[in-house]
Design a protein around this motif. Structure first.
Motif, PDB file in Angstrom:
ATOM      1  N   GLN A 304       0.819  -1.204   0.000  1.00 41.30           N
ATOM      2  CA  GLN A 304       0.000   0.000   0.000  1.00 41.30           C
ATOM      3  C   GLN A 304       0.855   1.257   0.000  1.00 41.30           C
ATOM      4  OE1 GLN A 304      -3.316   0.074  -0.368  1.00 41.30           O
ATOM      5  NE2 GLN A 304      -3.315  -2.150  -0.510  1.00 41.30           N
ATOM      6  N   ALA A 305       1.973   1.214   0.736  1.00 40.33           N
ATOM      7  CA  ALA A 305       2.871   2.370   0.773  1.00 40.33           C
ATOM      8  C   ALA A 305       3.508   2.605  -0.592  1.00 40.33           C
ATOM      9  CB  ALA A 305       3.952   2.162   1.836  1.00 40.33           C
ATOM     10  N   TYR A 307       2.282   1.687  -3.457  1.00 38.76           N
ATOM     11  CA  TYR A 307       1.215   2.174  -4.342  1.00 38.76           C
ATOM     12  C   TYR A 307       0.968   3.664  -4.126  1.00 38.76           C
ATOM     13  CZ  TYR A 307      -3.453   2.610  -6.407  1.00 38.76           C
ATOM     14  OH  TYR A 307      -4.523   3.005  -7.160  1.00 38.76           O
ATOM     15  N   GLY A 308       0.993   4.088  -2.867  1.00 40.87           N
ATOM     16  CA  GLY A 308       0.805   5.504  -2.570  1.00 40.87           C
ATOM     17  C   GLY A 308       1.911   6.364  -3.157  1.00 40.87           C
ATOM     18  N   ILE A 312       1.379   9.269  -5.978  1.00 38.82           N
ATOM     19  CA  ILE A 312       1.822  10.654  -5.790  1.00 38.82           C
ATOM     20  C   ILE A 312       2.762  11.072  -6.916  1.00 38.82           C
ATOM     21  CG2 ILE A 312       3.193  12.170  -4.310  1.00 38.82           C
ATOM     22  CD1 ILE A 312       2.097  10.572  -1.923  1.00 38.82           C
TER      23      ILE A 312
END
Length: 338
Positions: A304-305, A307-308, A312
């Motif tokens: 998830q990190a 992907y974030g 961004i």
């Protein structure tokens, strides 16, 4: 006073690249893309064909959201509910009524149009963040409604419904994944053609006028309430068609497949592809399907990190979405050739 030359008045579209207009190059790119899309299933493995089918399905769902948000200015975080309604409509018709899969797709679209139109009527009183909150409530409530006891005889409750993937008709030498890909791409082509015609029509101009200035649109004779409700219905129709195709592709529907995470994914695809861009929705569908898988391959524990961070970075590099980025590159190439 010096009169401007005719060359100074030439439209930007008249610029050429390698002796041909940008419009000509665009048509050539579209034709090449169509041929590539038709040949891909014959050259790649079955699972990748399945993934591309899902990407096309998500693109159709994002297109429906784009008609509502990009062209009419209404924001929604509840399109996962319409996707789920379309999926369950197809699954119930195939499982309990023995309806052919190709008839369930328009049936799902019709059902979602009715639900979307009826939801749009009370939503007319809401604007901005309040409309977002109302659609958010719809997305949160839908999985619980699908699990409810009164609907369990039709929805299967928490266990969901299992359906069979159709085989290729007329003895075509295609497996199920390949045929479903071609069926999906044909449906998507019809939906995209309908969206383009809608946007270019008088109705489309009225829809965009409401987005730009609803007061001025009303003063020009546009029935703002009617057009907003109809746009909500058409948007839900597109998403419902995508949901039906998704149910047929996955062969299974369950309430937990249509949570708020799906609504967020569709919204991310809209922003990445480009708000107000019809071709950009294809890139949005590819993004929301493949990028989370890429992030998981980079680090399963921090998927998830990752992907974030990717999200961004993409937004920073393409603030107007993929469609805007492509237009920027094409414009720079055209200027360099002039």
């Amino acid at each position: 006073m010096k009169q401007p030359l005719k060359s100074d008045l030439a439209p930007a579209a008249a610029k050429t690249v390698a002796g041909r207009s940008i419009k000509t190059w665009s048509r050539a790119a579209v034709i090449a893309g169509v041929f590539l899309a038709l040949l891909l299933p014959l050259a790649i493995k079955g699972f990748l064909v399945f993934q591309l089918t899902l990407a096309l399905i998500y693109a159709v769902a994002i297109l429906g959201l784009n008609l509502l948000t990009g062209f009419n200015g209404q924001f929604s975080l509840g399109h996962s509910a319409f996707y789920g309604i379309g999926a369950y409509t197809a699954a119930i018709l195939m499982d309990q009524a023995d309806v052919a899969y190709y008839w369930t797709v328009p049936a799902a679209g019709a059902a979602c149009f009715i639900v979307g139109f009826l939801f749009g009527l009370p939503a007319l009183r809401l604007e901005g963040l309040y409309l977002v909150l109302a659609t958010f409530a719809l997305a949160i409530a839908m999985p619980q409604l699908l699990k409810s006891t009164p609907l369990e005889p039709w929805t299967g409750g928490v266990q969901g419904i299992v359906i069979l993937k159709p085989d290729a008709p007329f003895g075509l030498p295609l497996n199920s994944d390949q045929w479903l890909y071609y069926f999906t791409i044909l449906t998507a082509a019809l939906m995209y053609a309908g969206a383009v015609n809608l946007v270019r029509s008088r109705t489309g101009r009225a829809i965009m006028a409401i987005r730009d200035n609803p007061i001025a649109a009303s003063a020009m004779g546009v029935d703002v309430a009617l057009y907003k409700s109809l746009t909500f219905g058409v948007s839900a129709l597109y998403t419902g068609v995508a949901g039906a195709l998704g149910a047929i592709a996955v062969q299974f529907v369950a309430p937990d497949s249509f949570t708020f995470n799906l609504a967020i994914a569709l919204f991310v695809g809209l922003v990445i592809g480009g708000v107000g861009s019809i071709p950009g929705t294809l890139l949005g569908g590819l993004f929301i399907l493949f990028v989370p898988n890429i992030a998981e391959e980079v680090s399963k524990g921090l998927a998830q990190a990752v992907y974030g961070v990717i999200l961004i970075a993409v937004i920073y590099l393409m603030p107007s979405g993929a469609a805007g980025f492509v237009r920027l590159i094409v414009g720079r190439i055209a200027r360099s050739w002039t």
